[in-house]
Enzyme design. Structure first.
Site, PDB file in Angstrom:
ATOM      1  CG  HIS A   1      -1.831   1.053   1.501  1.00 36.42           C
ATOM      2  ND1 HIS A   1      -3.198   1.352   1.077  1.00 36.42           N
ATOM      3  CD2 HIS A   1      -1.635   2.361   1.817  1.00 36.42           C
ATOM      4  CE1 HIS A   1      -3.684   2.370   1.037  1.00 36.42           C
ATOM      5  NE2 HIS A   1      -2.655   3.184   1.729  1.00 36.42           N
ATOM      6  CD  GLU A   2       1.408   3.847   3.682  1.00 28.83           C
ATOM      7  OE1 GLU A   2       1.702   4.845   3.353  1.00 28.83           O
ATOM      8  OE2 GLU A   2       0.335   3.332   4.502  1.00 28.83           O
TER       9      GLU A   2
ATOM     10  CG  HIS B   1       0.339   6.104  -0.699  1.00 29.89           C
ATOM     11  ND1 HIS B   1      -0.793   6.917  -1.290  1.00 29.89           N
ATOM     12  CD2 HIS B   1      -0.374   5.450   0.464  1.00 29.89           C
ATOM     13  CE1 HIS B   1      -2.111   6.726  -0.553  1.00 29.89           C
ATOM     14  NE2 HIS B   1      -1.766   6.076   0.342  1.00 29.89           N
TER      15      HIS B   1
ATOM     16  CD  GLU C   1      -5.411   5.783   0.733  1.00 31.50           C
ATOM     17  OE1 GLU C   1      -5.911   4.539   0.698  1.00 31.50           O
ATOM     18  OE2 GLU C   1      -4.553   6.427   1.269  1.00 31.50           O
TER      19      GLU C   1
HETATM   20 ZN    ZN Z   1      -3.116   5.369   2.017  1.00 32.01          ZN
END
Ligand code: ZN
Length: 499
Positions: A264-265, A268, A294
């Site tokens: 997830h990170e 980003h 997101e």
């Molecule tokens: Zn996030």
């Protein structure tokens, strides 16, 4: 270059240096500062933040922005500079409409509220937080009255996080999703569930960190332009495209949590690294729309990371690095990372039930700002919605309405952006399949970086230059809809749970 533009560029550089210091202080406080050193770091952060705030609302800046916004100057500017002038002028005008004493009272009330929330959550006692929540709601309304007089408060709040997205559009899309999700979740929960017991064991945090490095490399995260660290809650900070920092938290009893936080990170982070260098130092150099940001972290986490084929080329290496997984087959691993449960806690939720957690928060925010439902009635409303949508009742408020910090610091309107991110992903999945063919076969061949290049050139490159609705229109060629996400869920989970 006109003299005004030159002076403005110099001013922007000064402002960016202050912002750099603020980010660095925050990064340090989250990842490195010892407990006893915290207060002096917080003091420095407060001082530099108020200097930066004064700089970004000064008379000097206002004059520069007004001069550059005049048609004869504005038309000479390039696209990035036009965006910068437009955005900063609007923000400056809004900030300058807030009375100084109200602003200070709000800052003080916010920190008292955050503290009260922590205590209330610990004691699982909503009454400790209720007066602060009432205060945050009233002050938020008052602030919107200054910044956006005459506008519907909840629309203003939604716009802070996902500009241009109005609540009528969100209402329609969330309703569409809810209608599809509730019966799907009911069916899944009634089906036989995978056995999580096999995953019990010890997973060395150092080994988990090595898996993170493997995954980041696999996805296309550039280690020369990024670092990783640890913090209580994983997060990403992009200082610039050449300096993107992310954190993780390694639970020795649960390797799956850190694996998916890394992905997830990392999503980003890859976004931050792939923004057009020409945008550096402007407000468009990082994507300012939470839903779009997101959507990228969640595309990696869910659409790619929770696909069985993502793991085919690397699962053997993951097992070597994490010996606790050696007796778990790829199929068992795949089932566990897609285990659908009606959990109480949003941050523990799987990709399917996650949407319902957000819809509950969205509906309660509407109850607060549109229907003026009294604060004391909110816990019961929360529990009723959990029962109706997820067939589970929180045993206490700590695991119910008090679980998230967002409302304690006045971040009303933030929650919907998480779910918008998932909805955008359904649409991006459709677009990517149209352009690159089947995602399943790309992933089976280990071609995650091909996907990264596609996301990079279609989405990341533009940073915050395009509003969310424009991104969707340009990338997907049609208006926003929840149908692609629902189709993805139905197809995937019908097979997984033999529905
Ligand atoms: Zn996030």
């Amino acid at each position: 270059m006109s003299q005004t533009l030159e002076a403005f560029r110099e001013y922007l550089k000064k402002l960016n240096r202050y912002n750099r210091i603020n980010s660095l202080l925050s990064w340090d406080m989250y990842t490195a500062t010892p407990r006893l050193g915290y207060q002096s770091m917080a003091d420095a952060l407060t001082w530099f933040s108020s200097e930066a705030f004064a700089l970004s609302t000064s008379d000097e800046l206002q004059k520069l922005l007004e001069a550059l916004a005049a048609p004869e100057e504005y038309e000479q500017l390039d696209e990035a500079m036009q965006f910068t002038v437009r955005t900063m002028k609007r923000e400056l005008d809004e900030s300058r409409r807030i009375p100084r004493d109200f602003y200070e009272a709000f800052v003080t009330a916010r920190s008292a509220s955050m503290q009260a929330w922590q205590e209330a959550k610990k004691a699982s006692d909503f009454s400790l937080f209720a007066p602060h929540l009432e205060n945050m709601i009233e002050m938020t309304k008052e602030q919107c009255g200054y910044t956006h007089p005459g506008k519907e408060v909840y629309d203003v709040l939604l716009n802070q996080y996902e500009e241009g997205m109005d609540s009528a559009a969100i209402d329609r899309i969330f309703e569409e999703l809810k209608e599809g999700l509730i019966p799907l979740v009911q069916k899944i929960l009634a089906a036989p569930q995978p056995d999580s017991e096999k995953f019990r064991g010890y997973y060395d945090p150092d080994d988990q960190k090595k898996v993170q490095d493997l995954l980041l490399d696999y996805m296309g995260f550039n280690p020369d332009a990024g670092v990783t660290s640890q913090s209580e809650h994983p997060f990403t900070m992009a200082f610039s495209r050449n300096d993107v920092r992310l954190t993780n938290n390694y639970d020795p009893e649960n390797p799956i949590s850190a694996i998916f936080s890394a992905i997830h990170e990392g999503g980003h982070g890859i976004f931050g690294q792939n923004v057009n260098p020409a945008l550096e130092g402007t407000p468009a150099d990082d994507c300012r729309y939470m839903g779009i940001h997101e959507s990228q972290s969640r595309f990696y986490e869910n659409i790619l990371g929770r696909n069985r084929n993502f793991w085919i080329p690397i699962y053997g290496r993951v097992q070597e690095l994490l010996p606790g997984l050696q007796h778990i087959s790829l199929d068992e691993f795949y089932r566990e990372i897609n285990h659908v449960q009606n959990s109480l806690i949003r941050t523990d939720a799987d990709e399917v039930t996650y949407g319902l957690h957000i819809i509950i928060r969205y509906e309660i925010e509407q109850a607060i700002f549109r229907d003026h439902v009294p604060v004391k009635e909110l816990p019961a409303l929360w529990n009723r919605k959990m029962k109706d949508y997820l067939q589970i009742t929180p045993p206490d408020d700590a695991r119910g309405i008090l679980q998230d910090m967002h409302w304690s610091d006045g971040s009303f309107g933030y929650f919907p952006s998480y779910l918008l991110g998932n909805i955008y992903d359904g649409m991006f999945l459709e677009a990517i399949t149209r352009d690159l063919g089947s995602l399943d076969s790309l992933l089976a061949q280990g071609e995650v970086k091909t996907v990264t290049r596609w996301l990079g050139s279609h989405i990341h490159w533009y940073g915050g230059l395009r509003l969310p609705a424009e991104v969707i229109r340009q990338v997907c060629g049609r208006e926003l809809s929840a149908a692609p996400l629902l189709n993805y869920f139905k197809e995937k989970y019908t097979e997984l749970y033999h529905l």
